[in-house]
Design a protein around this motif. Structure first.
Motif, mmCIF file in Angstrom:
data_model
loop_
_atom_site.group_PDB
_atom_site.id
_atom_site.type_symbol
_atom_site.label_atom_id
_atom_site.label_comp_id
_atom_site.label_asym_id
_atom_site.label_seq_id
_atom_site.Cartn_x
_atom_site.Cartn_y
_atom_site.Cartn_z
ATOM 1 N N THR A 264 0.943 -1.317 -0.444
ATOM 2 C CA THR A 264 0.100 -0.231 0.040
ATOM 3 C C THR A 264 0.819 1.087 -0.047
ATOM 4 O O THR A 264 1.844 0.842 0.414
ATOM 5 N N ASN A 266 2.171 4.926 1.336
ATOM 6 C CA ASN A 266 2.468 5.557 1.987
ATOM 7 C C ASN A 266 1.470 6.542 1.956
ATOM 8 O O ASN A 266 1.492 7.534 0.210
ATOM 9 N N SER A 267 1.332 7.640 3.281
ATOM 10 C CA SER A 267 0.456 8.953 2.230
ATOM 11 C C SER A 267 1.697 9.809 2.379
ATOM 12 O O SER A 267 1.469 11.173 1.715
ATOM 13 N N SER A 268 3.107 10.097 2.748
ATOM 14 C CA SER A 268 3.604 10.943 1.238
ATOM 15 C C SER A 268 3.839 10.699 -0.097
ATOM 16 O O SER A 268 3.823 12.112 -0.728
ATOM 17 N N GLN A 269 3.657 9.680 -0.919
ATOM 18 C CA GLN A 269 3.879 9.581 -1.942
ATOM 19 C C GLN A 269 2.047 10.518 -2.702
ATOM 20 O O GLN A 269 1.317 10.062 -2.613
ATOM 21 N N ALA A 270 2.840 11.231 -4.002
ATOM 22 C CA ALA A 270 2.390 11.569 -4.415
ATOM 23 C C ALA A 270 2.483 11.697 -6.095
ATOM 24 O O ALA A 270 3.097 12.015 -6.623
ATOM 25 N N GLY A 278 -4.391 3.626 -4.781
ATOM 26 C CA GLY A 278 -3.882 3.097 -3.370
ATOM 27 C C GLY A 278 -2.678 1.976 -2.798
ATOM 28 O O GLY A 278 -2.329 2.305 -2.362
ATOM 29 N N ARG A 280 1.532 1.215 -3.719
ATOM 30 C CA ARG A 280 2.467 1.370 -4.103
ATOM 31 C C ARG A 280 2.724 1.645 -5.183
ATOM 32 O O ARG A 280 3.172 1.043 -6.447
ATOM 33 N N SER A 335 10.330 9.476 2.159
ATOM 34 C CA SER A 335 9.450 9.624 1.185
ATOM 35 C C SER A 335 8.897 10.948 1.120
ATOM 36 O O SER A 335 8.779 11.981 0.614
ATOM 37 N N ALA A 336 8.257 11.233 2.243
ATOM 38 C CA ALA A 336 8.237 13.003 2.446
ATOM 39 C C ALA A 336 9.021 13.782 2.224
ATOM 40 O O ALA A 336 8.694 14.789 1.345
ATOM 41 N N TYR A 339 8.998 13.288 -1.864
ATOM 42 C CA TYR A 339 7.126 15.023 -2.457
ATOM 43 C C TYR A 339 7.090 15.530 -1.889
ATOM 44 O O TYR A 339 6.136 16.098 -2.188
#
Length: 375
Positions: A264, A266-270, A278, A280, A335-336, A339
């Motif tokens: 899945t 993560n919340s950082s990936q755009a 949803g 990865r 990741s943060a 992105y």
């Protein structure tokens, strides 16, 4: 775009170097490591050969030099870039000539010495000891690529080589666990097909303050593991194209990428216009990896009977270079960060690996290549 003609002249290369033309043809490149069954990993290095399957070792460099790569990406040329940081390289098996080959590489390109004696280089087995695993010629060439190009980009950083007992995920992840507790940046130039239950291994790529990089593969789609772990920065590949004094960059046809089957996002990936429902998406980023614009590597652990200078590509090259560039920045590159807005990217908008390069994020080159010397 940067002028690099003089640097190419110094290497004796044709000034037109691109996939399918110039001094190296991607079709003449061969995998250094064989394909791997589930539960094991293959290294992602590709060595340029003679067109009939034989590697082409020479007595002087024929691939791109550190100066050329740094010019193409406007990277720091300081001999102390990366000082105070440690880059761990995790690979399988032993490269008995790793340190001496690194010395020749450094002498040839005017880079600072990196030895056990001066504290810059350390080699350990997967648990930190000095009882090394058996030699493997293919993985030795991979190791030479990794340590030489991490050092080339971050010559002030300390290099820690951690050699796993075999290419099984079990052993490689033991090595990963040692590396992440002794380094700031960990580069992994290996992987294999995704498999059910892979997410149970993702915890090996977590350590406070540590950045993890994994090559995305050399076969285009689909995604591989551990590149697909949401805890790592997946590094894809590009082609550097030189014509006269101009450099441009396109997506490499072999760059690993795709939407993970099991992981899945993560919340950082755009991912912009790329929709993985949803899951990865890989890769996150990229750098030069096409063997047609491959880098120079020195290796005397004979590979198919040959030793000397090889021209090597694959995302095995882009991963340690990203680790080196991150060490120069001196910050956690997760990741943060990737992105966010701290990195200046060259957006790669042409090329195809089974998916097309796009404006913004794509499954060939991710967000693109890190350019510029500022953190």
């Amino acid at each position: 775009m940067r002028k690099v003609s003089a640097l190419f002249a110094g290497l004796g290369l044709a000034l037109t170097v691109a996939a399918g033309g110039g001094a190296a043809n991607a079709n003449s490149a061969a995998r250094v490591c064989p394909g791997s069954p589930i539960g094991t990993a293959s290294c992602h290095a590709l060595v340029v050969g003679d067109g009939v399957g034989n590697p082409n070792a020479t007595t002087s460099p024929t691939g791109l030099s550190p100066a050329t790569i740094k010019s193409a990406y406007s990277y720091s040329t300081s001999s102390t870039a990366g000082f105070g940081k440690t880059i761990a390289i995790v690979d399988a098996y032993d490269d008995p000539t790793a340190e001496s080959d690194l010395a020749v590489f450094n002498n040839s390109f005017g880079l600072p010495a990196c030895t056990t004696a001066n504290g810059c280089f350390t080699k350990v087995n997967q648990t930190g000891g000095a009882n090394y695993p058996r030699k493997d010629a293919g993985w030795a060439l991979e190791i030479s690529l990794d340590i030489q190009w991490a050092h080339a980009i971050a010559p002030g950083a300390t290099i820690l080589l951690v050699e796993a007992s075999s290419n099984s995920f079990a052993n490689l992840l033991v090595a990963e666990d040692y590396a992440k507790t002794h380094a700031d940046y960990v580069s992994n130039s290996w992987g294999g097909s995704e498999f059910s239950g892979e997410s149970s291994y993702d915890s090996h790529f977590v350590q406070s303050g540590v950045s993890f990089f994994v090559s995305s593969g050399d076969s285009g789609l689909p995604a591989q593991y551990p590149s697909a772990s949401p805890n790592v920065i997946s590094v894809g590949g590009t082609t550097l194209n030189f014509s006269g004094s101009i450099v441009s960059e396109t997506g490499w046809s072999g760059s690993g990428g795709g939407c993970s089957v099991y992981e899945t996002a993560n919340s950082s990936q755009a991912t912009g216009q790329v929709n993985c429902n949803g899951k990865r998406a890989t890769p996150d980023v990229s750098l030069d990896a096409d063997p047609a614009s491959g880098v120079s590597v020195y290796d005397t652990t004979r590979y198919q009977g040959q030793a000397g200078w090889f021209r090597v590509g694959g995302t095995s090259a882009s991963s340690p270079m990203w680790a080196g560039r991150s060490a120069v920045a001196g910050t956690v590159v997760n990741s943060a960060y990737v992105y966010g807005n701290s990195i200046t990217y060259r957006d790669i908008t042409s090329g195809n690996n089974g998916a097309s390069a796009l404006t913004g994020y794509d499954l060939v080159t991710g967000r693109g290549s890190w350019i510029g010397s500022a953190p």
